[in-house]
Design a protein around this motif. Structure first.
Motif, PDB file in Angstrom:
ATOM      1  N   CYS A 149       7.937 -48.774  28.942  1.00 33.87           N
ATOM      2  CA  CYS A 149       8.787 -48.347  27.773  1.00 33.87           C
ATOM      3  C   CYS A 149       8.653 -46.850  27.667  1.00 33.87           C
ATOM      4  O   CYS A 149       7.423 -46.456  27.697  1.00 33.87           O
ATOM      5  N   MET A 150       9.524 -46.167  27.034  1.00 36.29           N
ATOM      6  CA  MET A 150       9.585 -44.774  26.958  1.00 36.29           C
ATOM      7  C   MET A 150       8.766 -44.703  25.833  1.00 36.29           C
ATOM      8  O   MET A 150       8.643 -45.477  24.958  1.00 36.29           O
ATOM      9  N   LYS A 151       7.942 -43.432  25.796  1.00 27.17           N
ATOM     10  CA  LYS A 151       7.255 -43.141  24.596  1.00 27.17           C
ATOM     11  C   LYS A 151       7.652 -41.613  24.167  1.00 27.17           C
ATOM     12  O   LYS A 151       8.018 -40.699  25.074  1.00 27.17           O
ATOM     13  N   LEU A 152       7.686 -41.414  22.988  1.00 26.75           N
ATOM     14  CA  LEU A 152       7.864 -40.021  22.367  1.00 26.75           C
ATOM     15  C   LEU A 152       6.926 -39.409  21.872  1.00 26.75           C
ATOM     16  O   LEU A 152       6.233 -40.024  20.978  1.00 26.75           O
ATOM     17  N   VAL A 153       6.373 -38.075  22.255  1.00 29.29           N
ATOM     18  CA  VAL A 153       5.082 -37.745  21.897  1.00 29.29           C
ATOM     19  C   VAL A 153       5.679 -36.193  21.076  1.00 29.29           C
ATOM     20  O   VAL A 153       6.265 -35.235  21.719  1.00 29.29           O
ATOM     21  N   LEU A 154       4.929 -36.137  19.785  1.00 25.82           N
ATOM     22  CA  LEU A 154       5.078 -34.911  19.026  1.00 25.82           C
ATOM     23  C   LEU A 154       3.865 -34.170  18.923  1.00 25.82           C
ATOM     24  O   LEU A 154       2.875 -34.658  18.426  1.00 25.82           O
ATOM     25  N   VAL A 155       3.675 -32.887  19.605  1.00 24.03           N
ATOM     26  CA  VAL A 155       2.618 -32.190  19.732  1.00 24.03           C
ATOM     27  C   VAL A 155       2.605 -31.280  18.366  1.00 24.03           C
ATOM     28  O   VAL A 155       3.394 -30.524  18.241  1.00 24.03           O
ATOM     29  N   THR A 156       1.702 -31.414  17.390  1.00 20.09           N
ATOM     30  CA  THR A 156       1.511 -30.636  16.103  1.00 20.09           C
ATOM     31  C   THR A 156       2.583 -30.506  15.517  1.00 20.09           C
ATOM     32  O   THR A 156       3.027 -29.413  15.091  1.00 20.09           O
ATOM     33  N   PRO A 157       3.471 -31.599  15.114  1.00 24.13           N
ATOM     34  CA  PRO A 157       4.735 -31.277  14.176  1.00 24.13           C
ATOM     35  C   PRO A 157       4.300 -30.834  12.912  1.00 24.13           C
ATOM     36  O   PRO A 157       3.287 -30.985  12.341  1.00 24.13           O
ATOM     37  N   GLU A 158       5.109 -29.976  12.268  1.00 22.64           N
ATOM     38  CA  GLU A 158       4.955 -29.252  11.060  1.00 22.64           C
ATOM     39  C   GLU A 158       5.940 -29.754   9.984  1.00 22.64           C
ATOM     40  O   GLU A 158       5.634 -29.638   8.781  1.00 22.64           O
ATOM     41  N   ILE A 159       6.881 -30.392  10.047  1.00 20.96           N
ATOM     42  CA  ILE A 159       7.977 -30.727   9.329  1.00 20.96           C
ATOM     43  C   ILE A 159       8.102 -32.196   9.165  1.00 20.96           C
ATOM     44  O   ILE A 159       8.515 -33.060   9.946  1.00 20.96           O
ATOM     45  N   PRO A 160       7.642 -32.742   7.804  1.00 17.12           N
ATOM     46  CA  PRO A 160       7.575 -34.291   7.596  1.00 17.12           C
ATOM     47  C   PRO A 160       9.146 -34.873   7.743  1.00 17.12           C
ATOM     48  O   PRO A 160       9.050 -35.904   8.214  1.00 17.12           O
ATOM     49  N   TYR A 161      10.064 -34.225   7.362  1.00 19.79           N
ATOM     50  CA  TYR A 161      11.358 -34.548   7.470  1.00 19.79           C
ATOM     51  C   TYR A 161      11.659 -35.045   8.953  1.00 19.79           C
ATOM     52  O   TYR A 161      12.406 -36.100   9.397  1.00 19.79           O
ATOM     53  N   ASN A 162      11.313 -34.114   9.875  1.00 20.15           N
ATOM     54  CA  ASN A 162      11.555 -34.435  11.287  1.00 20.15           C
ATOM     55  C   ASN A 162      11.232 -35.494  11.828  1.00 20.15           C
ATOM     56  O   ASN A 162      11.424 -36.458  12.627  1.00 20.15           O
ATOM     57  N   THR A 163       9.637 -35.598  11.357  1.00 19.52           N
ATOM     58  CA  THR A 163       8.672 -36.756  12.112  1.00 19.52           C
ATOM     59  C   THR A 163       9.377 -38.029  11.622  1.00 19.52           C
ATOM     60  O   THR A 163       9.317 -39.113  12.326  1.00 19.52           O
ATOM     61  N   GLY A 164       9.680 -38.100  10.438  1.00 23.68           N
ATOM     62  CA  GLY A 164      10.162 -39.336   9.701  1.00 23.68           C
ATOM     63  C   GLY A 164      11.600 -39.685  10.389  1.00 23.68           C
ATOM     64  O   GLY A 164      11.799 -41.021  10.662  1.00 23.68           O
ATOM     65  N   ALA A 165      12.354 -38.572  10.613  1.00 24.33           N
ATOM     66  CA  ALA A 165      13.620 -38.883  11.031  1.00 24.33           C
ATOM     67  C   ALA A 165      13.423 -39.610  12.799  1.00 24.33           C
ATOM     68  O   ALA A 165      13.966 -40.440  13.219  1.00 24.33           O
ATOM     69  N   ILE A 166      12.493 -38.801  13.414  1.00 26.26           N
ATOM     70  CA  ILE A 166      12.226 -39.319  14.594  1.00 26.26           C
ATOM     71  C   ILE A 166      11.690 -40.443  14.904  1.00 26.26           C
ATOM     72  O   ILE A 166      11.783 -41.427  15.842  1.00 26.26           O
ATOM     73  N   GLY A 167      10.876 -40.989  13.810  1.00 26.95           N
ATOM     74  CA  GLY A 167      10.205 -42.216  13.719  1.00 26.95           C
ATOM     75  C   GLY A 167      11.384 -43.415  13.533  1.00 26.95           C
ATOM     76  O   GLY A 167      11.088 -44.439  14.003  1.00 26.95           O
ATOM     77  N   ARG A 168      12.286 -43.030  12.578  1.00 27.56           N
ATOM     78  CA  ARG A 168      13.389 -44.000  12.557  1.00 27.56           C
ATOM     79  C   ARG A 168      14.130 -44.309  13.992  1.00 27.56           C
ATOM     80  O   ARG A 168      14.500 -45.498  14.005  1.00 27.56           O
ATOM     81  N   THR A 169      14.299 -43.100  14.647  1.00 24.05           N
ATOM     82  CA  THR A 169      14.976 -43.423  15.979  1.00 24.05           C
ATOM     83  C   THR A 169      14.119 -44.223  16.976  1.00 24.05           C
ATOM     84  O   THR A 169      14.753 -45.064  17.744  1.00 24.05           O
ATOM     85  N   CYS A 170      12.776 -43.913  16.780  1.00 24.82           N
ATOM     86  CA  CYS A 170      11.769 -44.678  17.503  1.00 24.82           C
ATOM     87  C   CYS A 170      11.888 -46.153  17.368  1.00 24.82           C
ATOM     88  O   CYS A 170      11.908 -47.027  18.065  1.00 24.82           O
ATOM     89  N   VAL A 171      12.116 -46.537  15.919  1.00 21.51           N
ATOM     90  CA  VAL A 171      12.057 -47.974  15.615  1.00 21.51           C
ATOM     91  C   VAL A 171      13.529 -48.435  15.946  1.00 21.51           C
ATOM     92  O   VAL A 171      13.476 -49.432  16.564  1.00 21.51           O
ATOM     93  N   ALA A 172      14.555 -47.655  16.101  1.00 22.65           N
ATOM     94  CA  ALA A 172      15.762 -48.246  16.336  1.00 22.65           C
ATOM     95  C   ALA A 172      15.866 -48.551  17.794  1.00 22.65           C
ATOM     96  O   ALA A 172      16.362 -49.418  18.433  1.00 22.65           O
ATOM     97  N   LEU A 173      15.135 -47.874  18.630  1.00 22.20           N
ATOM     98  CA  LEU A 173      14.811 -48.075  20.213  1.00 22.20           C
ATOM     99  C   LEU A 173      13.778 -48.700  20.556  1.00 22.20           C
ATOM    100  O   LEU A 173      13.741 -48.591  21.768  1.00 22.20           O
ATOM    101  N   ASN A 174      12.943 -49.394  19.843  1.00 25.46           N
ATOM    102  CA  ASN A 174      11.576 -49.733  20.267  1.00 25.46           C
ATOM    103  C   ASN A 174      10.627 -48.889  21.115  1.00 25.46           C
ATOM    104  O   ASN A 174      10.221 -49.250  22.088  1.00 25.46           O
ATOM    105  N   LEU A 175      10.638 -47.695  20.558  1.00 22.59           N
ATOM    106  CA  LEU A 175       9.628 -46.885  21.522  1.00 22.59           C
ATOM    107  C   LEU A 175       8.474 -46.394  20.588  1.00 22.59           C
ATOM    108  O   LEU A 175       8.614 -46.237  19.435  1.00 22.59           O
ATOM    109  N   GLU A 176       7.442 -46.219  21.130  1.00 25.14           N
ATOM    110  CA  GLU A 176       6.349 -45.696  20.514  1.00 25.14           C
ATOM    111  C   GLU A 176       6.369 -44.473  20.107  1.00 25.14           C
ATOM    112  O   GLU A 176       6.847 -43.316  21.166  1.00 25.14           O
ATOM    113  N   LEU A 177       5.883 -44.084  19.085  1.00 24.89           N
ATOM    114  CA  LEU A 177       5.958 -42.501  18.739  1.00 24.89           C
ATOM    115  C   LEU A 177       4.269 -42.183  18.826  1.00 24.89           C
ATOM    116  O   LEU A 177       3.516 -42.704  18.043  1.00 24.89           O
TER     117      LEU A 177
END
Length: 157
Positions: A5-33
């Protein structure tokens, strides 16, 4: 044994809205964040949960204190690492993504640290923009576009 399974890695994210939206996409596609500290916010912030809506509780989340801790713990093969920067030498459309790829994005204001990219120039990709007036795109938008491109074979595209 489960499929890679692909994994998405965020290095030192700064903006909570971006991280939340990316997390939602990860849930939709069964990816690890995978999140690499430090963050510019607390994961307990309402903004993260609001952007992830009621899906945030379903995010397959793993946290690391540093890039070095992540590399030591995961030992990802070089060919499974894909870094995304606005000045990457290759387009996101160029590679055939490994099924167990790590799609790595940096923080919103600075991108990925040079130390992480050192020696990885052939693994750095960009999302093309046609208008030079635009310096960069929103991290959540770029991450979503990249994820769907990388997963095309798995999604029937």
């Amino acid at each position: 044994m489960s499929d890679p399974c692909m994994k998405l890695v965020l290095v030192t994210p700064e903006i909570p809205y971006n991280t939340g939206a990316i997390g939602r996409t990860c849930v939709a596609l069964n990816l690890e964040l995978i999140l690499i500290k430090p963050y510019g916010f607390s994961l307990d912030e309402k903004a993260v949960r609001r952007a992830g809506t009621d899906y945030w509780k379903h995010v397959n989340l793993c946290e690391y204190d540093s890039w070095e801790d992540f590399i030591t713990d995961r030992s990802p093969p070089r060919e499974s690492l894909y870094f995304f920067e606005e000045h990457g030498a290759q387009s996101v459309y160029a590679p055939e993504y490994q099924p167990d790829a790590y799609l790595v994005f940096g923080c919103e204001s600075k991108g990925l640290p040079a130390a992480i990219l050192d020696g990885m120039e052939d693994r750095v990709f960009n999302l093309p923009m046609r208008n030079p007036l635009v310096r960069s795109l929103n991290l959540a938008n770029v991450a979503t576009a990249v994820i769907y491109q990388a997963m095309r074979p798995q999604l029937g595209g």
